[in-house]
Design a protein around this motif. Structure first.
Motif, PDB file in Angstrom:
ATOM      1  N   GLN A  65      15.771 -10.945 -57.937  1.00 14.52           N
ATOM      2  CA  GLN A  65      14.574 -10.931 -58.318  1.00 14.52           C
ATOM      3  C   GLN A  65      13.188 -10.278 -57.056  1.00 14.52           C
ATOM      4  O   GLN A  65      14.179 -11.039 -55.801  1.00 14.52           O
ATOM      5  CB  GLN A  65      13.808 -12.964 -58.128  1.00 14.52           C
ATOM      6  CG  GLN A  65      12.300 -13.537 -58.238  1.00 14.52           C
ATOM      7  CD  GLN A  65      11.982 -14.761 -58.534  1.00 14.52           C
ATOM      8  OE1 GLN A  65      13.419 -15.496 -58.410  1.00 14.52           O
ATOM      9  NE2 GLN A  65      11.160 -14.766 -59.414  1.00 14.52           N
ATOM     10  N   ALA A  66      12.689  -9.596 -57.002  1.00 15.10           N
ATOM     11  CA  ALA A  66      12.158  -9.442 -55.819  1.00 15.10           C
ATOM     12  C   ALA A  66      10.280  -9.984 -55.680  1.00 15.10           C
ATOM     13  O   ALA A  66       9.779 -10.914 -56.904  1.00 15.10           O
ATOM     14  CB  ALA A  66      11.468  -7.756 -56.002  1.00 15.10           C
ATOM     15  N   PRO A  67       9.744 -10.357 -54.304  1.00 11.40           N
ATOM     16  CA  PRO A  67       8.957 -10.531 -54.659  1.00 11.40           C
ATOM     17  C   PRO A  67       7.513 -10.646 -55.467  1.00 11.40           C
ATOM     18  O   PRO A  67       7.285  -9.546 -56.074  1.00 11.40           O
ATOM     19  CB  PRO A  67       8.491 -10.388 -52.609  1.00 11.40           C
ATOM     20  CG  PRO A  67       9.899  -9.815 -52.277  1.00 11.40           C
ATOM     21  CD  PRO A  67      10.354  -9.384 -52.894  1.00 11.40           C
ATOM     22  N   GLY A  68       7.316 -11.341 -55.822  1.00 10.18           N
ATOM     23  CA  GLY A  68       5.836 -11.654 -57.167  1.00 10.18           C
ATOM     24  C   GLY A  68       6.615 -10.884 -58.382  1.00 10.18           C
ATOM     25  O   GLY A  68       5.657 -10.796 -59.030  1.00 10.18           O
ATOM     26  N   LYS A  69       7.616 -10.908 -58.901  1.00 10.49           N
ATOM     27  CA  LYS A  69       8.156 -10.437 -60.277  1.00 10.49           C
ATOM     28  C   LYS A  69       9.347 -11.671 -60.357  1.00 10.49           C
ATOM     29  O   LYS A  69       9.461 -12.720 -59.675  1.00 10.49           O
ATOM     30  CB  LYS A  69       8.895  -8.991 -60.186  1.00 10.49           C
ATOM     31  CG  LYS A  69       8.175  -7.868 -59.008  1.00 10.49           C
ATOM     32  CD  LYS A  69       8.753  -6.304 -59.688  1.00 10.49           C
ATOM     33  CE  LYS A  69       8.500  -5.620 -58.615  1.00 10.49           C
ATOM     34  NZ  LYS A  69       8.931  -4.315 -58.814  1.00 10.49           N
ATOM     35  N   ARG A  81      12.489 -12.922 -62.188  1.00  7.87           N
ATOM     36  CA  ARG A  81      13.979 -12.392 -61.954  1.00  7.87           C
ATOM     37  C   ARG A  81      14.976 -11.729 -63.060  1.00  7.87           C
ATOM     38  O   ARG A  81      13.850 -12.026 -64.190  1.00  7.87           O
ATOM     39  CB  ARG A  81      14.711 -13.871 -62.186  1.00  7.87           C
ATOM     40  CG  ARG A  81      16.270 -14.073 -61.665  1.00  7.87           C
ATOM     41  CD  ARG A  81      16.916 -14.978 -61.468  1.00  7.87           C
ATOM     42  NE  ARG A  81      16.827 -16.281 -59.877  1.00  7.87           N
ATOM     43  CZ  ARG A  81      17.303 -17.234 -59.954  1.00  7.87           C
ATOM     44  NH1 ARG A  81      17.523 -17.168 -60.449  1.00  7.87           N
ATOM     45  NH2 ARG A  81      16.123 -17.617 -58.992  1.00  7.87           N
ATOM     46  N   THR A  89      15.282  -3.494 -53.250  1.00  9.99           N
ATOM     47  CA  THR A  89      15.437  -4.545 -52.293  1.00  9.99           C
ATOM     48  C   THR A  89      14.835  -6.407 -53.289  1.00  9.99           C
ATOM     49  O   THR A  89      14.688  -6.337 -54.349  1.00  9.99           O
ATOM     50  CB  THR A  89      14.052  -4.766 -51.287  1.00  9.99           C
ATOM     51  OG1 THR A  89      14.925  -3.462 -50.240  1.00  9.99           O
ATOM     52  CG2 THR A  89      14.264  -5.464 -50.509  1.00  9.99           C
ATOM     53  N   ALA A  90      15.267  -7.351 -52.860  1.00  8.03           N
ATOM     54  CA  ALA A  90      15.387  -8.575 -53.780  1.00  8.03           C
ATOM     55  C   ALA A  90      16.160  -9.524 -53.132  1.00  8.03           C
ATOM     56  O   ALA A  90      17.404  -9.140 -52.250  1.00  8.03           O
ATOM     57  CB  ALA A  90      15.379  -8.333 -54.783  1.00  8.03           C
ATOM     58  N   GLN A 148      19.944 -12.459 -49.901  1.00  9.48           N
ATOM     59  CA  GLN A 148      19.057 -11.527 -49.488  1.00  9.48           C
ATOM     60  C   GLN A 148      19.447  -9.936 -49.489  1.00  9.48           C
ATOM     61  O   GLN A 148      20.823  -9.628 -48.414  1.00  9.48           O
ATOM     62  CB  GLN A 148      18.173 -11.442 -48.348  1.00  9.48           C
ATOM     63  CG  GLN A 148      17.354 -10.362 -47.833  1.00  9.48           C
ATOM     64  CD  GLN A 148      16.149 -10.021 -49.464  1.00  9.48           C
ATOM     65  OE1 GLN A 148      15.647 -11.831 -49.501  1.00  9.48           O
ATOM     66  NE2 GLN A 148      16.024  -9.528 -49.366  1.00  9.48           N
ATOM     67  N   THR A 161      18.409  -6.320 -48.241  1.00 16.44           N
ATOM     68  CA  THR A 161      16.489  -5.495 -48.056  1.00 16.44           C
ATOM     69  C   THR A 161      17.134  -3.644 -47.760  1.00 16.44           C
ATOM     70  O   THR A 161      18.086  -3.619 -46.590  1.00 16.44           O
ATOM     71  CB  THR A 161      16.679  -5.920 -47.039  1.00 16.44           C
ATOM     72  OG1 THR A 161      15.977  -7.627 -47.292  1.00 16.44           O
ATOM     73  CG2 THR A 161      15.113  -5.052 -46.133  1.00 16.44           C
TER      74      THR A 161
END
Length: 117
Positions: free
Chosen positions: A41-45, A47, A92-93, A112, A114
């Protein structure tokens, strides 16, 4: 009950590699029948499923990681792995381990990853 603990995340440069591990605290017999998966799961997206492996060894991958990521399992160690090569910034997620056992779903706490220069 299945407890999942991920490890192996971190910071890596584009083109680099990481290997994630997920250890399951359960019996060998339970783990051996589980469908194991890695999600991210990336930020704002939302899973999304990255890869999965069935008890018989059949694997499935998201199109975005085919040819770069490899999922595997060691039933003797109750562990599933995700080898990630040729990493890209879009990988990145937070990566989560998932187990599906007899219609019950279990999640790890996430690790995490990155990818950045």
């Amino acid at each position: 009950q299945v407890r999942l603990v991920e490890s192996g995340g971190g910071l890596v440069q584009p083109g680099g590699s990481l290997r994630l591990s997920c250890a399951a605290s359960t019996s060998n017999s339970i783990f051996s029948i589980a469908v194991m998966g890695w999600y991210r799961q990336a930020p704002g997206k939302q899973r999304e499923l990255v890869a999965s492996i069935r008890s018989g060894g059949r694997t499935d991958y998201a199109d975005s990681v085919k040819g770069r990521f490899t999922i595997s399992r060691d039933n003797a160690k109750n562990t599933v792995y995700l080898q990630m090569n040729s990493l890209k910034p879009e990988d990145t997620a937070v990566y989560y381990c998932n187990a599906l056992v007899l219609s019950e779903t279990y999640w790890g706490q996430g690790t995490q990853v990155t990818v950045s220069s």
